[in-house]
Design an enzyme around this catalytic site. Structure first.
Site, PDB file in Angstrom:
ATOM      1  N   GLY A   1       5.650  13.508  44.313  1.00 53.10           N
ATOM      2  CA  GLY A   1       6.531  12.404  43.951  1.00 53.10           C
ATOM      3  C   GLY A   1       7.959  12.767  43.585  1.00 53.10           C
ATOM      4  O   GLY A   1       8.713  11.902  43.143  1.00 53.10           O
TER       5      GLY A   1
ATOM      6  N   TRP B   1      10.616  13.422  45.452  1.00 51.76           N
ATOM      7  CA  TRP B   1      11.624  12.658  46.217  1.00 51.76           C
ATOM      8  C   TRP B   1      11.605  11.190  45.791  1.00 51.76           C
ATOM      9  O   TRP B   1      12.651  10.548  45.715  1.00 51.76           O
ATOM     10  CB  TRP B   1      11.366  12.761  47.727  1.00 51.76           C
TER      11      TRP B   1
ATOM     12  N   ASP C   1       1.505   8.702  51.225  1.00 53.13           N
ATOM     13  CA  ASP C   1       0.952  10.067  51.304  1.00 53.13           C
ATOM     14  C   ASP C   1      -0.566   9.994  51.433  1.00 53.13           C
ATOM     15  O   ASP C   1      -1.193   9.066  50.930  1.00 53.13           O
ATOM     16  CB  ASP C   1       1.324  10.897  50.071  1.00 53.13           C
TER      17      ASP C   1
ATOM     18  N   ASP D   1      -3.227   8.160  55.576  1.00 48.84           N
ATOM     19  CA  ASP D   1      -2.708   9.070  56.595  1.00 48.84           C
ATOM     20  C   ASP D   1      -1.706   8.314  57.479  1.00 48.84           C
ATOM     21  O   ASP D   1      -2.085   7.346  58.149  1.00 48.84           O
ATOM     22  CB  ASP D   1      -3.902   9.577  57.427  1.00 48.84           C
TER      23      ASP D   1
ATOM     24  N   ASP E   1       9.303  14.104  54.195  1.00 44.17           N
ATOM     25  CA  ASP E   1       9.087  15.506  53.812  1.00 44.17           C
ATOM     26  C   ASP E   1       7.653  15.916  54.161  1.00 44.17           C
ATOM     27  O   ASP E   1       7.114  16.855  53.584  1.00 44.17           O
ATOM     28  CB  ASP E   1       9.349  15.635  52.299  1.00 44.17           C
TER      29      ASP E   1
ATOM     30  N   LYS F   1      12.172  16.565  57.446  1.00 44.01           N
ATOM     31  CA  LYS F   1      11.922  18.013  57.443  1.00 44.01           C
ATOM     32  C   LYS F   1      11.284  18.413  58.770  1.00 44.01           C
ATOM     33  O   LYS F   1      10.353  17.759  59.233  1.00 44.01           O
ATOM     34  CB  LYS F   1      10.968  18.372  56.305  1.00 44.01           C
TER      35      LYS F   1
HETATM   36  C1  LIG Z   1       5.968  19.124  50.810  1.00 46.04           C
HETATM   37  S1  LIG Z   1       4.943  17.815  50.340  1.00 46.04           S
HETATM   38  C2  LIG Z   1       6.075  16.556  49.901  1.00 46.04           C
HETATM   39  C3  LIG Z   1       6.747  16.778  48.583  1.00 46.04           C
HETATM   40  C4  LIG Z   1       7.521  15.572  48.108  1.00 46.04           C
HETATM   41  N1  LIG Z   1       8.683  15.310  48.950  1.00 46.04           N
HETATM   42  C5  LIG Z   1       7.981  15.731  46.691  1.00 46.04           C
HETATM   43  O1  LIG Z   1       9.187  15.827  46.464  1.00 46.04           O
HETATM   44  O2  LIG Z   1       7.138  15.733  45.796  1.00 46.04           O
HETATM   45  C6  LIG Z   1       4.322  17.261  51.864  1.00 46.04           C
HETATM   46  C7  LIG Z   1       3.402  16.071  51.751  1.00 46.04           C
HETATM   47  O3  LIG Z   1       3.122  15.570  53.043  1.00 46.04           O
HETATM   48  C8  LIG Z   1       1.858  14.942  52.956  1.00 46.04           C
HETATM   49  N2  LIG Z   1       1.304  14.667  54.290  1.00 46.04           N
HETATM   50  C9  LIG Z   1       0.978  15.570  55.235  1.00 46.04           C
HETATM   51  N3  LIG Z   1       0.471  14.957  56.307  1.00 46.04           N
HETATM   52  C10 LIG Z   1       0.507  13.630  56.034  1.00 46.04           C
HETATM   53  C11 LIG Z   1       0.098  12.481  56.769  1.00 46.04           C
HETATM   54  N4  LIG Z   1      -0.440  12.575  57.979  1.00 46.04           N
HETATM   55  N5  LIG Z   1       0.254  11.260  56.193  1.00 46.04           N
HETATM   56  C12 LIG Z   1       0.785  11.153  54.947  1.00 46.04           C
HETATM   57  N6  LIG Z   1       1.176  12.211  54.209  1.00 46.04           N
HETATM   58  C13 LIG Z   1       1.042  13.438  54.750  1.00 46.04           C
HETATM   59  C14 LIG Z   1       1.038  15.933  52.161  1.00 46.04           C
HETATM   60  O4  LIG Z   1      -0.118  15.335  51.631  1.00 46.04           O
HETATM   61  C15 LIG Z   1       2.044  16.392  51.111  1.00 46.04           C
HETATM   62  O5  LIG Z   1       1.886  15.706  49.911  1.00 46.04           O
END
Ligand SMILES: C[S@@+](CC[C@H](N)C(=O)[O-])C[C@H]1O[C@@H](n2cnc3c(N)ncnc32)[C@H](O)[C@@H]1O
Length: 206
Positions: free
Chosen positions: A60, A62, A80, A96, A121, A161
């Site tokens: 969370g 961002w 997420d 998802d 992200d 990203k």
């Molecule tokens: C690097 S983290 C994000 C960090 C976030 N921006 C923060 O500041 O806290 C990447 C996130 O992408 C999510 N993610 C990956 N694949 C996903 C998908 N198919 N659908 C939704 N979320 C996804 C992961 O669960 C993870 O929480």
């Protein structure tokens, strides 16, 4: 880690460690928050009253930054797969993003609101097999771009990203076809992960 030569490893540890400590101190849920803050400040991404979509939002960081910048005016919707503890001013959808039902729920939440900014992200679970991780990462970025094509306001911006490697050039070209201007950003808090880079699409074309 002891600083011997100008070692990249030392710098990586040092920078990561600094932002982890800073996040703890300032109440951000991730050091990633500082990546968005740096880019947002440089590129003037937020204005109160905007509608913002945060893809891959957990834990969370961002979303916290987005909520602060909106100052209670506007709308933030975050998605997420993982759970995310509530953030005031942010509507959270757990699911998802690759699934049609989750996309439908996101659209339902947004109703007819014009979306001004999409921040993404998302990163897949890392398998350690380079080509699989790269393909999955690019796929998530492509889905986010597809969402922008459909739902981002004309003139809106998209921060995403991506990982440099296979599929990067094609994705960059697709970004350039969608936005007036595309720039790359590598914020300080991102230094540790060498292939990670942020693309910022400015001014979605009609
Ligand atoms: C690097 S983290 C994000 C960090 C976030 N921006 C923060 O500041 O806290 C990447 C996130 O992408 C999510 N993610 C990956 N694949 C996903 C998908 N198919 N659908 C939704 N979320 C996804 C992961 O669960 C993870 O929480």
């Amino acid at each position: 880690m002891k600083r011997t030569k100008t070692s990249k490893a030392w710098m990586k540890e040092h920078v990561n460690d600094f932002f982890v400590k800073q996040a703890k101190k300032e109440g951000y849920r991730s050091r990633a928050a500082y990546k968005l803050m740096e880019i947002a400040e440089r590129d003037h991404l937020f204005k109160p009253g905007m509608t913002v979509v945060d893809l891959g939002a957990a834990p969370g960081g961002w979303s916290q930054v987005a909520a602060e910048k909106l100052m209670g005016k506007g709308r933030a919707v975050a998605v997420d797969i993982l759970e995310m503890a509530p953030i005031s001013g942010v509507t959270f959808i757990q699911g998802d993003f690759r699934e049609a039902s989750v996309l439908a729920e996101l659209k339902e939440q947004l109703k007819d609101l014009p979306v001004d900014l999409v921040i993404c992200d998302m990163s897949p679970n890392i398998t350690g097999i380079g080509i699989i991780d790269q393909t999955r990462g690019m796929h998530l970025a492509e889905l986010a771009l597809e969402f922008c094509t459909e739902r981002l306001n004309s003139g809106g911006n998209f921060l995403v990203k991506v990982f440099q490697g296979s599929g990067f050039d094609e994705f960059f070209r697709a970004m350039r076809a969608t936005f007036d201007r595309v720039v790359t950003r590598k914020p300080l808090a991102s230094r540790g992960r060498s292939s990670e880079i942020y693309l910022l699409g400015l001014g979605k074309r009609d």
